[in-house]
Motif scaffolding. Structure first.
Motif, short mmCIF file in Angstrom:
data_model
loop_
_atom_site.label_atom_id
_atom_site.label_comp_id
_atom_site.label_asym_id
_atom_site.label_seq_id
_atom_site.Cartn_x
_atom_site.Cartn_y
_atom_site.Cartn_z
N TYR A 178 19.48 35.06 66.42
CA TYR A 178 19.73 34.14 67.53
C TYR A 178 18.42 33.77 68.19
N ALA A 189 22.34 38.68 72.29
CA ALA A 189 22.02 39.09 70.93
C ALA A 189 21.92 40.61 70.83
N SER A 196 16.91 38.79 67.50
CA SER A 196 16.71 37.63 68.38
C SER A 196 15.25 37.22 68.42
#
Length: 235
Positions: A178, A189, A196
């Motif tokens: 993410y 996340a 992330s």
């Protein structure tokens, strides 16, 4: 997991994660100019002069309430539901008039697709507004999933939207990343067990410390996400 090899990479593993999920405002889309037009129309209606973009920009990722509060500091943060509806109504009229993609975003999305991977959007923007933006950008058939802040019972920083996206697309959490510019993105996340990336080019106040958010990587520009070594380091 899709392990298709990019011929240009000669026997190396796939360049991107199999599913790259993005925040929208401040990550893919520089929507601050549309937001500025919105709050300045609200200010003009109240006999106030325009607000400079530099003052609004740090608040854009925090949503309509935060932007309204910044535009009218005399309210002391007490923003009424009626003002939020006014903001959303004007913003819908301004949607896409002045905004644009951040530099490098078209190339990044094309590279993800060329690698056989997929990408999607998880935003806290109301879904009806987010869905009006997608056709403007020509993403109707390209974006694998779009979730707004009101699509599900919970929004970021709750992990539900990220978990739902992975499940809906049949992707394991380990195959997802993410990318977002706000601490809520990284918290969501982390709670989902998903890797992330902190998008440092986005909307952020000077007092925020993105290095302390707990993201797996920080990217200063979109172009960094085009580098194979960036994703190798993230694995």
């Amino acid at each position: 997991m899709n392990t298709a090899i990019d011929p240009a990479m000669s026997n190396e593993v796939a360049r991107f994660p199999r599913l790259v999920l993005f925040d929208l405002d401040g990550t893919l889309l520089d929507s601050a100019p549309d937001m500025l037009e919105t709050v300045n129309r609200m200010r003009a209606a109240r006999g106030q002069g325009p607000m400079p973009l530099s003052e609004l920009r740090p608040h854009v990722s925090h949503g309509s309430r935060a932007m309204s509060a910044a535009a009218f500091p005399e309210l002391g943060g007490e923003v009424s539901p009626e003002m939020i509806q006014e903001f959303l109504g004007i913003y819908e009229q301004e949607l896409g008039n002045s905004s644009g993609l951040f530099d490098g975003v078209p190339e990044l999305l094309e590279a993800i697709e060329a690698d056989g991977a997929r990408w999607g959007i998880i935003t806290n923007k109301p879904e009806y507004l987010a869905r009006q933006i997608i056709p403007q950008l020509g993403w109707e058939t390209r974006c694998a999933i779009l979730l707004g802040g009101d699509t599900l019972p919970h929004r970021k920083p709750h992990p539900l939207p990220l978990l739902h996206a992975a499940e809906a697309l049949g992707a394991s959490i380990d195959d997802c990343v993410y990318v977002g510019d706000d601490q809520r993105d990284i918290n969501a996340a982390s709670a989902a067990g998903m890797r992330s990336v902190v998008a440092l080019w986005g909307y952020r106040g000077g007092e925020e410390q993105p290095g302390a958010w707990g993201g797996n990587a920080l990217a200063a520009t979109v172009d960094e996400l085009l580098e194979q070594r960036f994703w190798q380091a993230l694995r």
